[in-house]
Enzyme design. Structure first.
Site, PDB file in Angstrom:
ATOM      1  N   ASP A  66       0.787  -1.408  -0.072  1.00  0.00           N
ATOM      2  CA  ASP A  66       0.037  -0.189   0.244  1.00  0.00           C
ATOM      3  C   ASP A  66       1.106   1.431  -0.060  1.00  0.00           C
ATOM      4  OD1 ASP A  66      -2.595  -1.235  -0.051  1.00  0.00           O
ATOM      5  OD2 ASP A  66      -2.648  -1.371   2.437  1.00  0.00           O
ATOM      6  N   TYR A  85      -8.488   3.423  -2.358  1.00  0.00           N
ATOM      7  CA  TYR A  85      -7.712   3.276  -1.633  1.00  0.00           C
ATOM      8  C   TYR A  85      -8.517   3.519  -0.277  1.00  0.00           C
ATOM      9  CZ  TYR A  85      -3.441   2.329   2.150  1.00  0.00           C
ATOM     10  OH  TYR A  85      -3.291   1.806   3.086  1.00  0.00           O
ATOM     11  N   GLU A 140       2.662   2.880   6.661  1.00  0.00           N
ATOM     12  CA  GLU A 140       2.350   1.000   6.369  1.00  0.00           C
ATOM     13  C   GLU A 140       2.987   0.722   5.000  1.00  0.00           C
ATOM     14  OE1 GLU A 140       1.214  -1.907  10.070  1.00  0.00           O
ATOM     15  OE2 GLU A 140       0.439   0.419   9.806  1.00  0.00           O
TER      16      GLU A 140
END
Length: 1001
Positions: free
Chosen positions: A109, A337, A113
């Protein structure tokens, strides 16, 4: 094309690339868009992390002082990362795949993170081939191919920011949590965001506890504008008397006092009744008419926090459920997303939304120019688009319905509606305010006010209306209230003048949606972690749900009180928000990670207070100073004799305590009372406390059972009042270990003292001591099971019973349940029982509700068979008569009645049901108030029952399957094996329920 590589690979052919993503679903979807020269594989989430416990720490580090933290605080806060045991095979597979490719694309992603996961993969796999970072925000063919053709390098600053966050959370949790274990209770936890979120909820409950209601009155008028007016009659309220404004709820403070007395008149019941009587037949006329145009702009497209809020309000989804469903939609290519703080839309998305709005609603419903929504948000997430349907042209909900599960469809529909509505025209209408004046026979000049809103062009409201929070209340954007067209000086007639009493309400409790909104407004944490934070504070017992409201436990009061007293900076809202600003500075490269962590952990030179001390020293200084009894004592109020009443948080649950002097004199002694779990903190009044104190903890003796000879007592338990029998002590079974400790808890729970050490606390080298404790506990448990003997009979009191008045005969009746009513034609037994939701019949697995508790003892076999012969109804077996009949609802023109429902009284017109609020009284509620409740319920839209049922069925099947599996297990096992099996099952269940998570703050 993405697979059109021309560079020679290892075999002299086309370059082959390994693409690594986080989830198998994502890998399968992406592989269909890339050519045969791409190998797409999943890391299945994080492959490594800080050690979760002592067992994960490599042997060479076990003797180090910092090993328990997993962070070497003396060497630039170097983290100790270990590959998770369940990911070792994944790492082996990925290393094997690297041998046959020419390049590695890390396609995790695109947030912080995801960047960190990519770095961990790089650092663990140590590839000897070129490595690129492949980033995309939607999983569509065009987006994936574009990302593959334009990779970038790893962003080290983003990695640093995320690693700092992880280390910060580890230091905070591992240093502060043991303080809670020692001073409050084992197995509690502290966290950078979870502790602040808990404090927010506790502070709201404190406000509710301190709140004192104020009462005030006004007059509700129904006015007639004449036969030519449309509508002819309308409602108005008294707003001023002789120029002084009539007090309303906003004029009172939290303790029931008037904020400002000048120019405000507070009407009581007597004066309101007298004034209404004096206005009967008075001449009323319109003193002013104010009409204004009304415009409402569309809502911005969803970002993470607003999606969680609206899904909670409109779909009744928890934040966790929303994010799990959104994750599936994203990974399967339906939405962009879902972890983003942005409300912007790409040009192609704006075009798609405008085209769809034009096709579905018409050109006049589309805004003349493209709308772009930008926002300045504190601690904004980086470079993402809003959450919207994926692709350059949007699929309508109807086009994807057959491919989606119920929850997925409902959330996709919500996102699609919001996105399309964002490009539509404003809603337009008019608002009107009227003032109506007249003189009472007693000489007062009275002014009434009425306001209305008419929508002349719905615009974007045709596609989407945001739902109002049920706790906070309010009016929906599409709600209309029509008033007739009147002119100044026009005469009106009052057909009804009704004195109306009101009381002020305490501030509403937080729901998941409103808590998410508050956290975001304060700049605390990341929206991507809110779902896991809300789940954690519930799992730890800090908060439970009452309906949709979040209610803090007494443990939460004790924990927050401790943190506020000794670690104030760590739960300060501004400080916690400033941590996010600092992490943003690290992400941009403007702040050094090591320097920042050093200041946080060891202290900051030149600073004042706790900032100068640092976390490590702060814990060391405070640990011995904290008095466990003090922090576990929550002072409520003083009783009539000035004696403080406390809630004590003890090993076996919270209880009430005060110090009293015996009637005959002597030394003061402690008086304690059990505190039922179903009493919320704001409900614990002095009157209720006295009632609980009046019941001794050992119970009220009712007498002796003539059959068994056992003493019968009535007690107040954690789950409500009940009766039970006192069994004689079992005879000694000959065990020669007379010194074994008893498992029976003391007569009253006691707070943990300073010397208490939880069994699950990190013990460093104390493995032997832990093993000894476990062995002793196991031995004690076996002896207790051996000596347990028969269990005493118990029975919950009926709703009509109270401990102070229940008799021995009543108790014996309750202890005799379940009552055998008889057998049906097939010989199957029918019993009458009292359950959690009231009285019911049971035949095998078929249960039928009874209308009253008396029926348990009175119902005959013939009556029971008649109930079973009828189709099974949801709820009670027979419709109960209404509690009260009201007039007709002005909207539906159907008669309104008050009924008693499973969750309390509600008003219905046969089509719409609306629960009565806390301050609504069945006996005194007015027609106007009932209509208002129904109108408010209609504005929130109908509940989609079929979708809820469908959503609930799947878990039920899983649960049934688990039960079946459990039944097939061998019947005889050692106690220790059973315990292990249960723990394993619990872990498996937790693993199944755990959503694809980001880091937990």
């Amino acid at each position: 094309m993405a697979d059109s590589g021309t560079t020679a690979g290892k075999t002299g052919g086309v370059v082959r690339r390994l693409v690594i993503v986080e989830s198998p679903t994502k890998a399968r979807k992406i592989s269909t868009y890339l050519g045969p020269n791409y190998v797409v594989e999943s890391s299945r989430g994080h492959i490594r992390d800080l050690p979760r416990g002592a067992a994960d720490v490599p042997a060479k580090y076990k003797g180090q002082a910092w090993a328990r933290l997993g962070v070497n605080v003396d060497e630039n806060f170097e983290p100790l990362y270990v590959v998770s045991p369940d990911k070792k095979s994944t790492v082996t597979e990925l290393k094997a795949l690297l041998k046959d490719v020419d390049e590695l694309y890390l396609a995790t992603d695109g947030d912080r993170e995801g960047e960190a996961i990519a770095w961990h993969l790089l650092d663990t796999l140590k590839p000897k081939i070129p490595v690129k970072r492949m980033v995309f925000h939607e999983i569509t063919e065009s987006a994936i191919r574009a990302a593959a053709e334009d990779p970038r390098d790893l962003d080290e600053d983003l990695v640093d920011a995320q690693e700092t966050r992880r280390i910060l959370d580890r230091l905070y949790g591992y240093e502060v949590s043991p303080v809670l274990w020692k001073k409050v209770m084992p197995k509690l936890s502290a966290g950078r965001v979870q502790s602040v979120a808990t404090r927010i909820i506790v502070e709201r409950e404190r406000e509710r506890m301190a709140f004192r209601s104020a009462s005030y009155w006004d007059i509700a008028a129904t006015l007639d504008a004449g036969a030519d007016a449309t509508p002819r009659s309308f409602g108005a309220r008294l707003v001023s008397v002789d120029g002084d404004r009539v007090a309303s709820g906003r004029d009172f403070d939290s303790v029931g006092g008037l904020k400002k007395a000048d120019g405000v008149v507070v009407l009581d019941e007597n004066r309101a009744v007298a004034l209404a009587g004096a206005l009967q037949g008075a001449s009323l006329s319109v003193s002013s008419v104010e009409e204004k145009p009304y415009t409402r702009k569309p809502y911005a497209p969803f970002m993470t926090s607003t999606l969680q809020q609206e899904a909670g309000r409109k779909l009744r989804f928890t934040s966790d459920r929303t994010m799990r469903v959104a994750q599936r939609l994203y990974e399967n290519g339906y939405i962009t997303y879902m972890r983003t703080d942005s409300t912007t839309l790409s040009e192609s998305a704006i075009t798609a939304a405008r085209n769809q709005a034009r096709d579905l609603y018409g050109a006049n419903f589309v805004h003349p120019t493209p709308r772009q929504y930008t926002r300045k948000v504190k601690n904004a997430q980086e470079a993402h688009e809003a959450i919207r349907p994926a692709g350059e042209s949007f699929r309508t909900p109807g086009e994807v319905a057959s491919a989606l599960q119920t929850d997925e469809f409902r959330l996709y529909e919500l996102i699609w509606q919001r996105t399309v509505a964002s490009q539509m025209a404003d809603a337009r209408g008019t608002t009107m305010s009227l003032r109506i004046t007249g003189s009472a026979r007693t000489g007062e000049t009275c002014t009434f006010a009425a306001s209305g809103r008419t929508i002349t062009f719905p615009g974007f409201l045709s596609a989407y209306v945001e739902t109002v929070d049920e706790q906070a209340g309010g009016t929906a954007d599409d709600a209309e209230s029509r008033l007739p067209n009147l002119v100044q000086g026009q005469a009106l007639t009052a057909t009804e003048l009704r004195p109306d009493g009101h009381t002020t309400n305490p501030p509403a409790r937080y729901t998941e949606a409103s808590l998410v909104k508050t956290l975001e407004e304060l700049g605390i944490g990341r929206p991507s972690t809110y779902a896991s934070i809300i789940g954690t504070i519930q799992d730890r017992g800090y908060v439970h749900k009452k309906g949709s409201a979040l209610v803090p436990s007494w443990i939460a009061f004790a924990v927050v009180g401790l943190l506020e007293a000794y670690f104030k900076r760590l739960v300060d809202y501004d400080f916690t928000a400033s941590l996010e600003d600092d992490l943003d500075q690290i992400a941009s490269g403007a702040e050094n990670r090591t320097n920042w962590l050093t200041q946080f952990y060891f202290g900051q030179e030149g600073a004042e207070g706790q900032a100068a001390t640092g976390l490590k020293k702060l814990v060391g200084i405070n640990l011995e100073e904290i008095d466990a009894r003090t922090v576990n004592s929550i002072r409520l109020f003083d009783d009539d004799q000035g004696r403080p009443v406390y809630v004590r948080v003890g090993r076996f649950g919270p209880y009430l305590e005060r110090t009293v002097t015996p009637e005959g004199g002597g030394e003061p002694e402690s008086q304690r009372a059990n505190l039922p779990d179903d009493i919320t903190p704001d409900e614990l009044t002095l009157e209720l406390a006295e009632k609980l104190f009046s019941t001794p903890q050992e119970g009220r003796t009712l007498g002796v059972d003539p059959l068994s000879g056992n003493e019968i007592v009535a007690k107040e338990g954690r789950f409500g009042p009940y009766v039970t029998e006192i069994l004689p002590d079992p005879e000694d079974d000959g065990d020669d270990d007379a010194s074994a400790p008893a498992l029976t808890p003391p007569s009253a729970p006691t707070p943990l003292d300073d010397g208490a050490t939880p069994l699950d606390a990190p013990t460093g080298g104390g493995g032997t001591a832990t093993a000894t404790k476990k062995a002793t506990a196991k031995k004690t448990a076996k002896k207790a099971a051996k000596k347990a003997g028969p269990k005493p009979r118990t029975g919950s009191l009926f709703k009509s019973m109270e401990i102070a008045s229940v008799t021995l005969d009543d108790a014996l009746k309750l202890l005799s349940l379940p009552r055998i009513v008889g057998q049906d034609a097939e010989g199957q037994e029918i019993t009458a029982q009292n359950g959690r939701y009231g009285p019911y019949l049971k035949r095998g697995t078929d249960s039928r509700s009874l209308t009253s508790e008396d029926q348990i003892f009175d119902i005959t076999l013939e009556e029971a068979l008649k109930i079973y012969s009828e189709p099974k109804r949801r709820g009670r077996a027979a419709a109960a008569p209404p509690l009260r009949e009201l007039g007709k609802d002005p909207v539906s023109e159907a008669p309104m009645v008050i009924k008693d429902g499973r969750f309390g009284p509600y008003v219905t017109d046969g089509e719409t049901n609306a629960s009565l609020r806390k301050d609504d009284d069945v006996a005194s509620i007015t027609d106007e108030r009932a209509s208002e409740l129904l109108a408010d319920r209609r504005a929130r839209g109908p509940a989609k029952k079929s979708a809820k049922k469908a959503a609930k069925k799947a878990p039920a099947k899983k649960a049934a399957a688990k039960k079946t599996a459990a039944k097939k297990a061998p019947a005889k096992k050692a106690a220790a094996k059973k315990t292990t099996a249960k723990k394993t099952a619990a872990k498996k269940t937790a693993a199944k329920k755990t959503p694809p998570k980001k880091s937990t703050d």
